[in-house]
Motif scaffolding. Structure first.
Motif, PDB file in Angstrom:
ATOM      1  N   ARG A  50     -14.037  13.771  -4.858  1.00 47.31           N
ATOM      2  CA  ARG A  50     -13.006  14.190  -5.816  1.00 47.31           C
ATOM      3  C   ARG A  50     -13.551  14.263  -7.233  1.00 47.31           C
ATOM      4  O   ARG A  50     -13.235  15.169  -7.994  1.00 47.31           O
ATOM      5  CB  ARG A  50     -11.833  13.203  -5.761  1.00 47.31           C
ATOM      6  N   ASP A 122     -15.775   8.118  -0.827  1.00 46.65           N
ATOM      7  CA  ASP A 122     -14.560   7.315  -0.711  1.00 46.65           C
ATOM      8  C   ASP A 122     -14.833   6.000   0.018  1.00 46.65           C
ATOM      9  O   ASP A 122     -14.324   4.942  -0.370  1.00 46.65           O
ATOM     10  CB  ASP A 122     -13.479   8.098   0.034  1.00 46.65           C
ATOM     11  N   ASP A 155      -5.260   5.366  -4.812  1.00 50.34           N
ATOM     12  CA  ASP A 155      -5.275   5.376  -3.354  1.00 50.34           C
ATOM     13  C   ASP A 155      -5.105   3.966  -2.793  1.00 50.34           C
ATOM     14  O   ASP A 155      -4.572   3.795  -1.697  1.00 50.34           O
ATOM     15  CB  ASP A 155      -6.593   5.978  -2.850  1.00 50.34           C
ATOM     16  N   SER A 184      -9.474   5.537  -6.775  1.00 45.79           N
ATOM     17  CA  SER A 184      -8.953   6.897  -6.726  1.00 45.79           C
ATOM     18  C   SER A 184     -10.082   7.778  -6.204  1.00 45.79           C
ATOM     19  O   SER A 184     -11.040   8.065  -6.924  1.00 45.79           O
ATOM     20  CB  SER A 184      -8.508   7.378  -8.112  1.00 45.79           C
ATOM     21  N   GLY A 185      -9.986   8.161  -4.938  1.00 44.18           N
ATOM     22  CA  GLY A 185     -11.061   8.948  -4.345  1.00 44.18           C
ATOM     23  C   GLY A 185     -12.358   8.165  -4.330  1.00 44.18           C
ATOM     24  O   GLY A 185     -12.438   7.051  -3.801  1.00 44.18           O
ATOM     25  N   ASP A 225      -7.085  10.451 -13.061  1.00 49.28           N
ATOM     26  CA  ASP A 225      -6.778  11.564 -12.163  1.00 49.28           C
ATOM     27  C   ASP A 225      -6.584  12.867 -12.940  1.00 49.28           C
ATOM     28  O   ASP A 225      -7.035  13.928 -12.498  1.00 49.28           O
ATOM     29  CB  ASP A 225      -5.525  11.248 -11.346  1.00 49.28           C
ATOM     30  N   GLY A 228      -9.917  14.192 -13.887  1.00 51.77           N
ATOM     31  CA  GLY A 228     -10.584  14.780 -12.733  1.00 51.77           C
ATOM     32  C   GLY A 228     -10.051  16.156 -12.396  1.00 51.77           C
ATOM     33  O   GLY A 228     -10.818  17.083 -12.081  1.00 51.77           O
ATOM     34  N   GLU A 229      -8.731  16.321 -12.466  1.00 49.24           N
ATOM     35  CA  GLU A 229      -8.126  17.624 -12.192  1.00 49.24           C
ATOM     36  C   GLU A 229      -8.540  18.646 -13.251  1.00 49.24           C
ATOM     37  O   GLU A 229      -8.799  19.811 -12.937  1.00 49.24           O
ATOM     38  CB  GLU A 229      -6.606  17.483 -12.152  1.00 49.24           C
ATOM     39  N   ALA A 232     -12.116  19.701 -12.550  1.00 47.47           N
ATOM     40  CA  ALA A 232     -12.187  20.589 -11.392  1.00 47.47           C
ATOM     41  C   ALA A 232     -11.705  21.989 -11.752  1.00 47.47           C
ATOM     42  O   ALA A 232     -12.291  22.990 -11.313  1.00 47.47           O
ATOM     43  CB  ALA A 232     -11.348  20.014 -10.255  1.00 47.47           C
TER      44      ALA A 232
END
Length: 268
Positions: A50, A122, A155, A184-185, A225, A228-229, A232
């Motif tokens: 991720r 992970d 997670d 998280s991932g 998060d 990270g998004e 990406a």
């Protein structure tokens, strides 16, 4: 009699040949299948992760949260801690003394790539999360450690409360501490929060320290998060831009409007 015997011998010879011919016919009609060597065998590849990089650890907590959990933090923006490899680890420290009330907050990030020899990113992060929990619960210097899962945080997440006594300048000081470890991932985020009352001031309550640490961890993983998004999305946009730049420009019309040898303009 000789004639009949001769005919019988011919018949028996013909019948004896039938299985041989049948077997030969089966053998010739079912050749061994040919192997297709045109398709090369595919090499195993590591599982995608991720997070391909780490964000700024000091950006994982908002200024308002820092003001609330670390009054009089200096510097308010946090102190970036040194890392031997910034692609896989990062940390930021805030500490402050408000009269005799001391607070310290550390946010650490640890990223794992997938490795065929040891597991996916992970899986490696999950093992590291447990290692960070065991580091507190397995240390005899930490008194009364209590670990519990923190729901709806990343997670998976574990929050550990404990007490510790440290010695400085020939005096002992009790600290109320909380560690929150969130995965998280393929990234593990660790929040270490500590509080103490100096010069005989009141010791902060364990419940208050836990609440502040848990809230900070939830905010930090939300920001992680989001970072990270964003990374990406930028990567996808960059790939589309590169594919567009590699495409050959359309040929000039036969009317000769374009000047020969002039590069077409491209969007930056």
């Amino acid at each position: 009699m000789d004639r009949k015997a001769s005919r019988l011998a011919v018949r028996l010879t013909a019948l004896a040949a039938v299985p041989v011919l049948f077997a030969a016919g089966c053998s010739s009609s079912d050749p061994a299948p040919e192997t297709d060597d045109s398709q090369p065998s595919q090499e195993p590849t590591p599982e995608p992760v991720r997070f391909a990089e780490l964000p700024d650890a000091c950006a994982m907590v908002s200024g308002d949260t820092v003001d609330a959990v670390v009054p009089e933090a200096d510097p308010a923006s946090g102190e970036e801690l040194q890392s031997s490899n910034t692609t896989t680890s990062a940390a930021c420290l805030w500490s402050g003394l408000d009269e005799y009330q001391f607070r310290s907050l550390t946010v650490s990030l640890r990223r794992f790539d997938s490795d065929l020899a040891v597991g996916s990113g992970d899986e490696r992060a999950t093992a590291y999360l447990q290692q960070m929990v065991d580091e507190i619960t397995g240390d005899e210097a930490n008194r009364e450690p209590e670990a519990e899962e923190l729901p709806e945080t990343g997670d998976e997440a574990v929050s550990i409360a404990y007490q510790v006594t440290r010695e400085a300048d020939d005096t002992e000081q009790d600290y109320t501490q909380q560690r929150v470890v969130v995965r998280s991932g393929n990234v593990v985020l660790t929040v270490d929060y500590s509080g103490a009352g100096f010069e005989g001031d009141d010791q902060p309550g364990a419940g208050d320290i836990k609440e502040a640490a848990d809230r900070t961890a939830q905010e930090a993983v939300t920001r992680l998060d989001a970072a990270g998004e964003e990374a990406a999305a930028e990567g996808d946009a960059g790939g589309e831009s590169e594919s567009g730049a590699d495409a050959e420009p359309e040929s000039q019309s036969e009317s000769g409007d374009g000047a020969e040898g002039v590069e077409p303009e491209r969007d930056n």
